[in-house]
Design an enzyme around this catalytic site. Structure first.
Site, PDB file in Angstrom:
ATOM      1  CB  SER A  79     -10.156  -5.815   9.101  1.00 26.46           C
ATOM      2  OG  SER A  79      -9.954  -5.772   7.874  1.00 26.46           O
TER       3      SER A  79
ATOM      4  CE  LYS B  71      -6.504   1.674  12.161  1.00 27.11           C
ATOM      5  NZ  LYS B  71      -6.557   0.800  10.841  1.00 27.11           N
TER       6      LYS B  71
ATOM      7  CB  CYS C 188      -1.712   1.228   4.898  1.00 27.50           C
ATOM      8  SG  CYS C 188      -2.327  -0.227   5.725  1.00 27.50           S
TER       9      CYS C 188
ATOM     10  CG  ASP D 100      -4.505  -2.020   9.923  1.00 30.29           C
ATOM     11  OD1 ASP D 100      -3.532  -1.372  10.462  1.00 30.29           O
ATOM     12  OD2 ASP D 100      -5.620  -1.640  10.185  1.00 30.29           O
TER      13      ASP D 100
ATOM     14  CB  CYS E  94      -1.026  -0.103   1.216  1.00 32.95           C
ATOM     15  SG  CYS E  94      -0.411  -0.656   2.718  1.00 32.95           S
TER      16      CYS E  94
ATOM     17  CD  GLU F  56      -8.322  -3.269  11.737  1.00 33.13           C
ATOM     18  OE1 GLU F  56      -7.781  -4.312  10.816  1.00 33.13           O
ATOM     19  OE2 GLU F  56      -8.517  -2.039  11.187  1.00 33.13           O
TER      20      GLU F  56
ATOM     21  CB  CYS G 175      -6.991  -4.172   1.317  1.00 33.15           C
ATOM     22  SG  CYS G 175      -5.341  -4.720   2.512  1.00 33.15           S
TER      23      CYS G 175
END
Length: 585
Positions: free
Chosen positions: A487, A129, A127, A86, A54, A461, A209
């Site tokens: 998540s 956060k 990504c 994550d 990412c 998560e 993702c």
């Protein structure tokens, strides 16, 4: 001479007048020209690192942003900040660092900007956060700001071999499929060889993702809230045509600086509502219920979990994205992206059109330029939505007086009410071990506590656990509640953000095995079948917050400072308490 008057800009403190000759000598040491030194200094902040796909493309994209700033008579100064990714941190102690990294990102961007007196900010993030962290810094500093997402990953494709089950071969793959494949493997439904083949193809490129997980959800938020240029979030990371958006973002920030349009002119109660609408109609991540209040906090706006959920409740869900639906971010981009989604919302009167955006134009003016319509496949017409209410629902009750949140996108209405006996776990590891060993029963409500922002610490998560349940075919046969998070890739009837958290003596800390818990996403209720007197008796006998092993360092510091989940799990008083605005120093 420069195009801009620097007499009121922060960078005058490091570039103007005889007293700043030592400072200018540093700039000459880096090869800057006299003209560049006396132009506005624009921070170009990226979360580039080699932790995960990412972030890996952000350094290259930053060069395009810098080119745009230079063309518009600004001087870009690139710097980087951290990220915790994550997908790598998931399912072990590393996940405790994830939410805390959001605050660290905002803090480090703020400190870099303040320390070097930069006049404006373009922030690139990839990504989960890092997106809200970067936006929080923009609003906290209240400088002219443009956000740009690094782009999503391309969808994976499974080899067409008999070793791999047909359902994997016939759909686009994301990292979510890999977490669920672990559950299938544990259930003896997937061979070692098949798992190895899938892990090599599920994530085929740079980018975040691919489903409507937290990164893509917050990327959509960046457009809807107005901090990013329209349609800039949709294009996949490997597309080099993303450079055009980078260059345009560099031009845009200089236009905002010229017009003195600042981040808090963009982030308003109305633009926050626009952002929540987009999360709801796309079936976005429940983490938006944490990040939108945190961004609002930086502007001094009270916009809490309940406010977010009120908007979710009356917003149609009409964009068919994973994990609840079929499609990935690339499909949404190909269908016209967030501009087409917002155009559909406008048809129903669900968008505040007067909000200003990163282009300097209003949302309404930007949408007037969009001629594409809903394709009926990825983006359904709002008149014929997938469901009539949003993909995410807020819950309250005696088990969550401060609220909780559940994603219902892809869950049939008849499956949105669940009552069952509690099976209580004191942490995620215990729950995952029990799920792996099938030490739970159909019809139970799995409770994972002590995973809140302070009690975890870090509000982990639970994707490893929820994905294992789905992989075992039990995603619809049990429910799960936690004071931690889920998540954006989580699916199934999973309730997160239960507040107050266990560490603060919330009702979730008082649950015992066998207590009857009801989750009703239709009524918006999360309750336990216990009287108020019984809960009070248990509270009196409660031994207090579980001790953690984090007694020093960043996570200890985070646990001491972090506030309530429903307010965004923030760590400082916010704009309401500030006595000066950075831009006006």
């Amino acid at each position: 001479m420069t195009k801009f008057d620097k007499s009121k800009l922060p960078s005058r403190y490091v570039t103007e007048g005889p007293a700043r000759a030592p400072h200018r000598s540093y700039y000459y040491a880096m090869g800057m020209t006299e003209e560049e030194i006396h132009q506005p200094l624009v921070g170009v902040a990226t979360c580039w690192n080699e932790a995960a796909p990412c972030n890996i493309a952000l350094a290259r994209q930053a060069q395009a942003v810098k080119g745009g700033v230079k063309e518009a008579h600004g001087t870009p100064r690139e710097f980087t900040t951290i990220t915790v990714t994550d997908g790598i941190a998931m399912g072990h102690e590393g996940m405790r660092s994830s939410l805390a990294s959001r605050e660290a990102i905002a803090d480090t961007v703020e400190l870099t900007m303040r320390g070097h007196c930069y006049d404006a900010l373009v922030g690139l993030a990839g990504c989960d956060k890092s997106l809200p962290g970067m936006m929080m810094a923009m609003v906290r500093l209240n400088v002219p700001s443009v956000f740009i997402y690094g782009g999503s990953i391309l969808p994976g494709k499974a080899p067409q071999v008999d070793e791999i089950p047909e359902d994997f071969r016939t759909r686009d793959l994301t990292v979510q499929d890999m977490f669920e494949a672990v559950g299938r493997h544990q259930n003896k439904e997937l061979s070692d060889k098949a798992l190895e083949m899938l892990e090599r193809v599920a994530c085929p490129s740079a980018g975040a993702c691919g489903g409507q997980f937290t990164a893509n959800t917050m990327a959509c938020v960046s457009e809807a809230i107005g901090l990013a240029l329209m349609n800039s979030s949709g294009m996949p990371a490997p597309y080099e045509s993303r450079d055009q958006y980078g260059e345009a973002s560099g031009h845009a920030v200089m236009n905002l600086l010229d017009r003195n349009i600042r981040a808090r002119d963009v982030v308003t109660p109305e633009s926050l509502e626009n952002a929540a609408r987009v999360v709801a109609c796309t079936g976005g991540s429940t983490n938006a219920g944490l990040h939108l209040p945190a961004i609002a906090h930086e502007a001094g706006i009270e916009f809490y979990l309940e406010d977010v959920c009120d908007i979710f409740r009356d917003t149609p869900y009409f964009v068919d994205l994973k994990p609840g639906g079929q499609f990935v971010a690339k499909d949404l981009f190909d269908a016209g992206g967030i501009p087409v989604v917002m155009k559909e919302l406008r048809k129903a009167g669900l968008i505040h059109e007067d909000c200003v955006t990163a282009s300097g134009n209003s949302i309404g003016e930007e949408l007037d330029r969009i001629d594409r319509e809903a394709d009926g496949r990825v983006i359904h017409p709002i008149e014929t939505p997938i469901t009539k209410t949003g993909g995410v629902v807020g819950l309250k009750g005696n088990l969550a007086p401060e609220g909780a949140i559940v994603k219902v996108a892809g869950i049939a209405a008849e499956n949105q009410v669940f009552t069952g006996p509690a099976r209580v776990f004191e942490c995620e590891e215990d729950a995952f071990a029990a799920v792996k060993a099938r030490e739970y029963e159909e019809g139970e409500v799995i409770v994972i506590r002590n995973e809140g922002p302070a009690g975890g610490p870090g509000m982990r998560e639970m994707l490893a656990t929820t994905a294992a349940l789905s992989g075992q075919g039990m995603g619809k046969k049990v429910a799960l509640i936690t004071d931690g998070r889920f998540s954006g890739a989580t699916r199934g009837f999973c309730v997160g953000h239960v507040g107050p958290e266990a560490a603060h003596g919330g009702a979730i800390a008082l649950l015992r095995n066998g207590d009857s818990v009801t989750i009703d996403a239709i009524k918006g209720e999360l309750s336990v079948d216990l009287s108020g007197d019984e809960l009070e008796r248990r509270k009196a006998d409660w031994p207090g917050a579980r001790e953690t092993t984090y007694s020093s360092g960043a996570l200890w510091k985070y646990a001491q400072l972090v506030g309530a989940t429903y307010k965004g799990a923030v760590t400082h008083p916010g704009a309401k308490a500030e006595r000066h605005v950075y831009m006006d120093i």
